[in-house]
Structure formats: structure tokens, C-alpha cells
Scaffold this motif. Structure first.
Motif, PDB file in Angstrom:
ATOM      1  N   GLU A  32      36.533  31.992  33.725  1.00 59.05           N
ATOM      2  CA  GLU A  32      37.272  31.787  34.972  1.00 59.05           C
ATOM      3  C   GLU A  32      37.850  33.099  35.491  1.00 59.05           C
ATOM      4  OE1 GLU A  32      40.624  28.704  36.813  1.00 59.05           O
ATOM      5  OE2 GLU A  32      40.091  28.606  34.682  1.00 59.05           O
ATOM      6  N   LEU A  33      38.342  33.938  34.573  1.00 62.91           N
ATOM      7  CA  LEU A  33      38.897  35.225  34.994  1.00 62.91           C
ATOM      8  C   LEU A  33      37.812  36.151  35.540  1.00 62.91           C
ATOM      9  CD1 LEU A  33      41.528  35.952  32.214  1.00 62.91           C
ATOM     10  CD2 LEU A  33      41.972  35.728  34.665  1.00 62.91           C
ATOM     11  N   ASP A  53      31.744  48.408  35.534  1.00 63.02           N
ATOM     12  CA  ASP A  53      31.153  47.129  35.926  1.00 63.02           C
ATOM     13  C   ASP A  53      31.290  46.074  34.840  1.00 63.02           C
ATOM     14  OD1 ASP A  53      30.443  48.192  38.365  1.00 63.02           O
ATOM     15  OD2 ASP A  53      28.354  48.596  37.791  1.00 63.02           O
ATOM     16  N   GLY A  54      31.243  46.506  33.581  1.00 65.45           N
ATOM     17  CA  GLY A  54      31.320  45.552  32.482  1.00 65.45           C
ATOM     18  C   GLY A  54      32.616  44.776  32.434  1.00 65.45           C
ATOM     19  N   TYR A  55      33.687  45.358  32.954  1.00 64.41           N
ATOM     20  CA  TYR A  55      34.992  44.697  32.934  1.00 64.41           C
ATOM     21  C   TYR A  55      34.962  43.387  33.708  1.00 64.41           C
ATOM     22  CZ  TYR A  55      40.072  44.134  33.475  1.00 64.41           C
ATOM     23  OH  TYR A  55      41.347  43.655  33.459  1.00 64.41           O
ATOM     24  N   PHE A  56      34.132  43.305  34.722  1.00 63.79           N
ATOM     25  CA  PHE A  56      34.111  42.154  35.626  1.00 63.79           C
ATOM     26  C   PHE A  56      33.159  41.050  35.155  1.00 63.79           C
ATOM     27  CE2 PHE A  56      35.479  45.877  37.911  1.00 63.79           C
ATOM     28  CZ  PHE A  56      36.599  45.420  38.593  1.00 63.79           C
ATOM     29  N   THR A  57      32.553  41.232  33.997  1.00 63.22           N
ATOM     30  CA  THR A  57      31.651  40.228  33.436  1.00 63.22           C
ATOM     31  C   THR A  57      32.414  39.303  32.495  1.00 63.22           C
ATOM     32  OG1 THR A  57      31.056  41.559  31.503  1.00 63.22           O
ATOM     33  CG2 THR A  57      29.771  41.904  33.536  1.00 63.22           C
ATOM     34  N   GLN A  61      35.580  40.357  30.124  1.00 58.48           N
ATOM     35  CA  GLN A  61      36.849  39.640  30.135  1.00 58.48           C
ATOM     36  C   GLN A  61      37.157  39.015  28.782  1.00 58.48           C
ATOM     37  OE1 GLN A  61      39.415  39.406  32.490  1.00 58.48           O
ATOM     38  NE2 GLN A  61      38.225  41.205  33.086  1.00 58.48           N
ATOM     39  N   ARG A  62      36.127  38.606  28.062  1.00 55.72           N
ATOM     40  CA  ARG A  62      36.348  38.057  26.720  1.00 55.72           C
ATOM     41  C   ARG A  62      36.874  39.144  25.784  1.00 55.72           C
ATOM     42  NH1 ARG A  62      31.586  36.000  26.000  1.00 55.72           N
ATOM     43  NH2 ARG A  62      32.153  33.981  26.881  1.00 55.72           N
ATOM     44  N   ASP A  63      36.284  40.338  25.852  1.00 61.90           N
ATOM     45  CA  ASP A  63      36.758  41.449  25.022  1.00 61.90           C
ATOM     46  C   ASP A  63      38.187  41.825  25.378  1.00 61.90           C
ATOM     47  OD1 ASP A  63      34.326  41.573  23.719  1.00 61.90           O
ATOM     48  OD2 ASP A  63      33.581  43.282  24.889  1.00 61.90           O
ATOM     49  N   ASN A  64      38.473  41.893  26.676  1.00 63.29           N
ATOM     50  CA  ASN A  64      39.816  42.232  27.125  1.00 63.29           C
ATOM     51  C   ASN A  64      40.826  41.175  26.683  1.00 63.29           C
ATOM     52  OD1 ASN A  64      41.665  43.875  28.824  1.00 63.29           O
ATOM     53  ND2 ASN A  64      41.763  42.020  30.055  1.00 63.29           N
TER      54      ASN A  64
END
Length: 203
Positions: A32-33, A53-57, A61-64
Motif C-alpha cells: 500500500e505504501l 527508483d527502488g525505494y518506490f517499489t 518499501q518492505r526493506d525500509n
């Protein structure tokens, strides 16, 4: 995380704030995030640190989320999501929780564009202050806003924050360093002496 609630059209404030709730971030919020970040990527770009770009996948988001949940569990921060009618509308975090003689933190948040200007951020900050000064027993909450972010300044003012000063070249976003205003809010139980609220006092 940059403190962010951008302007919305005049007269846009409605009853949305009444539906605002906070809860701790979960790893299973990643999907959802990711969708919310993707939809708001350009909206947030001027205010957020540079993201790859990976941050928005979903994976990003799961890693973050895993990192934030670990820090939350360690008492280093309170990482939460802002819910409106049960759906995620943004993020809110009490960062850098310091104990000992400081008992402080600083707050950061963002609200999705479609929810901006409707009192969501103001209500979310109000609720997280109750948590900070109540269950967490903190004495002081700080906040930074870019000097040109008048909407966030108003959110803080509505929640009783006072401006302390200006931090020069404090944050690098949108390709350059920006000055930021520093705000503070002391706990309602502050009497100039007590280290903890009465409900948290040792013994």
C-alpha cells in the motif's frame, strides 16, 4: 523525513480529519505504501530527500519498513502510518528518541496530495503529540520545516509549537541546501523540574 503538508485550494478543509487514526508501521504495509509513494512521487519530490527508483517499489518499501520496525522495537523511534477511513494516507514518525536527561525527539510526516489541506496533518500531529507526551513519556518534541513551507508551519502552530530559530543550509532536497525553521513543543506536564510525567515517575 521532511515535514510536509503542501497547500490545497482555499475552502478545501472538510470533516476528513475526524476519520484520522494513527498506528505503528507494519512490514505488510509495503504494498500500500509503494502505491501511495508512486502516486505522490512528484508531489513529494521538492520536500523529500533524493530517492532511487527502488525505494518506490514494494520490495523497497518492505526493506525500509523492516528497518523502521526494528528501530521502533528498539525504542529509537516511533514509526507510524496515518490512516483516513482505514486506508493509509501518509506517514508520521517520532525520530531520534533520546532518553536520559533529554527525553526528546523530533517529528516528521507527509500526507498524500489528495488529503492535503483537509486537516489530516494537523490531526495526525495532535495525536502523535498525545502519544509522545503520554505513553512515551517524552518532555520535548522538535520539528523542522523549510522556510518556504508555510502549510507545515501552520500545522505546527495549530499544535502549540513555538519557533526557536533558523537552521541555515540544514537539509539537502530538490538539488540544493535549504534553510529550515526549528520549532519546539514542551510536554503539558512540564514544570521545569520533573524528568518524567507523574504517570511515569519511578517508584
Amino acid at each position: 523525513m521532511t515535514l510536509t503538508e503542501l497547500s490545497a485550494p482555499a475552502g478545501a478543509v472538510d470533516a476528513t480529519a475526524a476519520a484520522v487514526r494513527l498506528r505503528p508501521l507494519r512490514v505488510d504495509d509495503a504494498e500500500e505504501l509503494a502505491a501511495l509513494y508512486q502516486a505522490n512521487r512528484e508531489y513529494l519530490r521538492p520536500w523529500e530527500p533524493l530517492r532511487d527508483d527502488g525505494y518506490f517499489t514494494v520490495a523497497g518499501q518492505r526493506d525500509n519498513a523492516r528497518d523502521l520496525v526494528r528501530a521502533h522495537a528498539a525504542g529509537e523511534m516511533w514509526a507510524g502510518v496515518i490512516l483516513v477511513d482505514g486506508g493509509i494516507a501518509g506517514r508520521i514518525t517520532l525520530n531520534n528518541i533520546l532518553r536520559g536527561p533529554l527525553q526528546s525527539c523530533f517529528v516528521g510526516y507527509w500526507v498524500a496530495r489528495e488529503r492535503a489541506g483537509r486537516g489530516v496533518a494537523t490531526e495526525a500531529v495532535r495525536q502523535v503529540l498525545e502519544l509522545a507526551f503520554g505513553d512515551l513519556g517524552l518532555h520535548r518534541v522538535e520539528a523542522f520545516t523549510r522556510v518556504d513551507n508555510d502549510a507545515s508551519r501552520r500545522v505546527l502552530a495549530r499544535n502549540g509549537f513555538a519557533q526557536v530559530g533558523i537552521a541555515r543550509r540544514h537539509i539537502h532536497v530538490d538539488g540544493r541546501w535549504h534553510d529550515e525553521r526549528l520549532f519546539e513543543r514542551l510536554a503539558p506536564w512540564d514544570d521545569g523540574y520533573a524528568l518524567h510525567p507523574p504517570s511515569h515517575a519511578p517508584g
